[in-house]
Design a protein around this motif. Structure first.
Motif, PDB file in Angstrom:
ATOM      1  N   GLU A 259      35.852  40.407  35.874  1.00  0.00           N
ATOM      2  CA  GLU A 259      35.042  39.613  35.499  1.00  0.00           C
ATOM      3  C   GLU A 259      34.120  39.060  36.754  1.00  0.00           C
ATOM      4  OE1 GLU A 259      34.367  35.523  33.077  1.00  0.00           O
ATOM      5  OE2 GLU A 259      35.697  36.919  32.277  1.00  0.00           O
ATOM      6  N   MET A 260      34.701  38.827  37.779  1.00  0.00           N
ATOM      7  CA  MET A 260      34.001  38.395  38.989  1.00  0.00           C
ATOM      8  C   MET A 260      33.205  39.524  39.701  1.00  0.00           C
ATOM      9  SD  MET A 260      36.756  35.176  40.612  1.00  0.00           S
ATOM     10  CE  MET A 260      38.079  35.870  39.981  1.00  0.00           C
ATOM     11  N   PHE A 261      33.845  40.745  39.683  1.00  0.00           N
ATOM     12  CA  PHE A 261      33.018  41.665  40.391  1.00  0.00           C
ATOM     13  C   PHE A 261      31.852  42.042  39.601  1.00  0.00           C
ATOM     14  CE2 PHE A 261      37.248  43.760  42.148  1.00  0.00           C
ATOM     15  CZ  PHE A 261      37.065  43.213  43.243  1.00  0.00           C
ATOM     16  N   LYS A 299      37.199  40.665  48.565  1.00  0.00           N
ATOM     17  CA  LYS A 299      36.820  39.547  47.919  1.00  0.00           C
ATOM     18  C   LYS A 299      36.227  39.517  46.827  1.00  0.00           C
ATOM     19  CE  LYS A 299      34.849  36.036  50.208  1.00  0.00           C
ATOM     20  NZ  LYS A 299      34.139  35.031  51.268  1.00  0.00           N
ATOM     21  N   LEU A 300      36.513  38.590  45.993  1.00  0.00           N
ATOM     22  CA  LEU A 300      36.224  38.698  44.376  1.00  0.00           C
ATOM     23  C   LEU A 300      34.708  37.979  44.262  1.00  0.00           C
ATOM     24  CD1 LEU A 300      39.573  37.284  42.793  1.00  0.00           C
ATOM     25  CD2 LEU A 300      38.729  39.845  43.635  1.00  0.00           C
ATOM     26  N   VAL A 301      33.686  38.755  44.642  1.00  0.00           N
ATOM     27  CA  VAL A 301      32.200  38.486  44.550  1.00  0.00           C
ATOM     28  C   VAL A 301      31.574  39.704  43.816  1.00  0.00           C
ATOM     29  CG1 VAL A 301      32.289  37.412  46.883  1.00  0.00           C
ATOM     30  CG2 VAL A 301      31.804  39.772  46.666  1.00  0.00           C
ATOM     31  N   PRO A 302      30.364  39.202  43.233  1.00  0.00           N
ATOM     32  CA  PRO A 302      29.921  40.132  42.234  1.00  0.00           C
ATOM     33  C   PRO A 302      29.151  41.431  43.048  1.00  0.00           C
ATOM     34  CG  PRO A 302      29.008  37.902  41.719  1.00  0.00           C
ATOM     35  CD  PRO A 302      29.858  37.884  43.008  1.00  0.00           C
ATOM     36  N   CYS A 303      28.853  42.633  42.265  1.00  0.00           N
ATOM     37  CA  CYS A 303      28.389  43.853  42.874  1.00  0.00           C
ATOM     38  C   CYS A 303      26.614  43.528  42.603  1.00  0.00           C
ATOM     39  CB  CYS A 303      29.008  45.126  41.980  1.00  0.00           C
ATOM     40  SG  CYS A 303      30.417  45.408  42.209  1.00  0.00           S
ATOM     41  N   THR A 304      26.242  42.857  43.499  1.00  0.00           N
ATOM     42  CA  THR A 304      24.742  42.441  43.361  1.00  0.00           C
ATOM     43  C   THR A 304      24.012  43.562  43.360  1.00  0.00           C
ATOM     44  OG1 THR A 304      24.882  42.042  45.579  1.00  0.00           O
ATOM     45  CG2 THR A 304      25.059  40.043  44.077  1.00  0.00           C
ATOM     46  N   ASP A 305      24.258  44.879  43.856  1.00  0.00           N
ATOM     47  CA  ASP A 305      23.218  45.849  43.821  1.00  0.00           C
ATOM     48  C   ASP A 305      23.218  46.590  42.428  1.00  0.00           C
ATOM     49  OD1 ASP A 305      25.904  46.440  44.405  1.00  0.00           O
ATOM     50  OD2 ASP A 305      25.666  48.177  45.547  1.00  0.00           O
ATOM     51  N   ASP A 320      29.788  32.789  46.358  1.00  0.00           N
ATOM     52  CA  ASP A 320      30.384  33.941  47.235  1.00  0.00           C
ATOM     53  C   ASP A 320      30.842  33.404  48.399  1.00  0.00           C
ATOM     54  OD1 ASP A 320      29.096  35.295  45.008  1.00  0.00           O
ATOM     55  OD2 ASP A 320      27.550  36.339  46.096  1.00  0.00           O
ATOM     56  N   LYS A 321      30.474  32.613  49.144  1.00  0.00           N
ATOM     57  CA  LYS A 321      31.073  32.251  50.471  1.00  0.00           C
ATOM     58  C   LYS A 321      32.423  31.405  50.270  1.00  0.00           C
ATOM     59  CE  LYS A 321      28.821  27.626  50.448  1.00  0.00           C
ATOM     60  NZ  LYS A 321      29.942  26.729  50.348  1.00  0.00           N
ATOM     61  N   ASP A 322      32.750  30.863  49.113  1.00  0.00           N
ATOM     62  CA  ASP A 322      34.188  30.341  48.736  1.00  0.00           C
ATOM     63  C   ASP A 322      34.729  31.192  47.970  1.00  0.00           C
ATOM     64  OD1 ASP A 322      33.106  28.023  50.194  1.00  0.00           O
ATOM     65  OD2 ASP A 322      32.090  27.316  48.231  1.00  0.00           O
ATOM     66  N   ALA A 323      34.473  32.550  47.842  1.00  0.00           N
ATOM     67  CA  ALA A 323      35.176  33.447  46.894  1.00  0.00           C
ATOM     68  C   ALA A 323      36.616  33.850  47.582  1.00  0.00           C
ATOM     69  CB  ALA A 323      34.433  34.533  46.521  1.00  0.00           C
TER      70      ALA A 323
END
Length: 363
Positions: A259-261, A299-305, A320-323
């Motif tokens: 869900e986070m990705f 890191k559990l950050v979204p795939c912004t691309d 994102d910086k805190d993920a």
């Protein structure tokens, strides 16, 4: 060449199917017969995208193992619980609370469920890639089959699902596959889980809930369907409904990490385990589960691309910086589950803070 022989194993008699009237969820069924071709994946990608966006759950058939191979693995799954003496089991207790890992046994009554009642679920987990893990003596003859089963889950099922989910976000097919390596020390594991019947008093105290409503912490969970109807999901209308047993199928759900990705595009579905219907009570419930996690340092950050996320927007659980990394989040979730203080909300939801994220359990 001499024929390869496999060691004999005692047969686990599955519970007869229920004849009760059940309110089943409309879990989408996905046929993997042609998932091995680019054309097949292109056809399946919209189906999987919609299933995992709406429900976060789906059921896979034609996954590459026969019913007989499935039954053989169920028989092997019973070995750690019936063929290993208690004193030997004690040597392989997992250090979940201390280290946040699942390797080995989780004993019964390890988790608090509700109102002073503790669980009646026993686990045995083999962590990928598993070849260096020590195992009880009775399980050792079956390790080649256990490893082969893990490889099938990882490469033939999980990786194909990850490709379809990437296509659903209009990303390169290997985007998520590249975050799920097999041959490095990792977090992904195979779990044999055995649920034992509970007392009437425990059922009353917990309102028939065996495992509280929760989301999984990883990316994708594979539950090999078994006959005892006890798994429920919270459907999009907010109601709990049972998941129907489909012989030789795999129930798939997305976890928090996926869900986070996906920036909230794919849903980590809330699910729980409850007392089985009347005609299945008194039996044990034996399951095979493959819990997939991204590589530890991801890191559990979204795939912004993702062009899809650029169109529909991104929902973040944390900046994102805190993920957290996958290792941080999964370890904290594992060590805290059923063993730490929670805040009970007015609507019956229990809340914890894990690596800066709010984790909820639904009673």
């Amino acid at each position: 060449m001499p024929a390869v022989t496999i060691p004999p194993v005692a047969h686990y008699d599955p519970t007869p199917g229920t004849k009760e009237e059940i309110d089943y969820a409309a879990v989408p069924i996905i046929d993997f017969a042609k998932v091995g071709t680019p054309e097949g994946r292109a056809a399946l990608a919209p189906q999987v995208r919609d299933a995992m966006r709406t429900y976060g759950f789906m059921c896979i058939v034609n996954h590459g193992l026969t019913q007989a191979q499935n039954e053989r693995m169920v028989d092997i799954a019973n070995v750690p619980f019936t063929e290993v003496p208690e004193e030997e089991q004690a040597q392989f207790i997992s250090k979940t609370k201390e280290l946040g890992e699942w390797k080995g046994y989780k004993p019964r009554q390890y988790w608090h469920v509700d109102n002073g009642v503790r669980d009646q679920i026993q686990h045995y987990a083999t962590v990928r890639p598993a070849f260096g893990q020590q195992h009880p003596r009775a399980l050792q003859p079956f390790l080649p089959e256990v490893h082969g089963f893990m490889e099938h889950n990882h490469f033939n099922v999980l990786h194909q699902i990850l490709r379809l989910l990437a296509l659903g976000l209009e990303l390169p097919e290997e985007t998520f596959v590249e975050r799920h390596h097999f041959d490095v020390e990792g977090l992904t594991f195979l779990r044999f889980a055995k649920y034992y019947p509970r007392t009437d008093d425990d059922e009353v105290k917990t309102k028939n809930v065996w495992m509280k409503g929760h989301t999984d912490s990883g990316t994708i969970s594979l539950l090999w369907s078994q006959p005892v109807v006890a798994l429920q999901i919270m459907t999009p209308d907010g109601k709990w409904r049972h998941v129907k047993h489909v012989p030789n199928s795999i129930i798939v759900n997305a976890g928090d990490a996926m869900e986070m990705f996906s920036g909230g595009f794919y849903k980590a579905t809330i699910h729980r385990v409850v007392q089985p219907p009347i005609d299945q009570r008194g039996f044990t419930r034996l399951g095979l589960l493959y819990f997939a996690y991204a590589d530890a340092d991801v890191k559990l950050v979204p795939c912004t691309d993702s062009p899809v996320l650029q169109r529909v927007g991104i929902t973040r659980k944390v900046e994102d910086k805190d993920a957290p990394t996958m290792q941080m989040y999964s370890s904290m979730r594992a060590s805290m589950y059923g063993n730490s203080e929670v805040e009970r909300k007015a609507d019956g939801v229990d809340e914890q803070i894990v690596s800066g994220l709010v984790v909820r359990h639904y009673n």
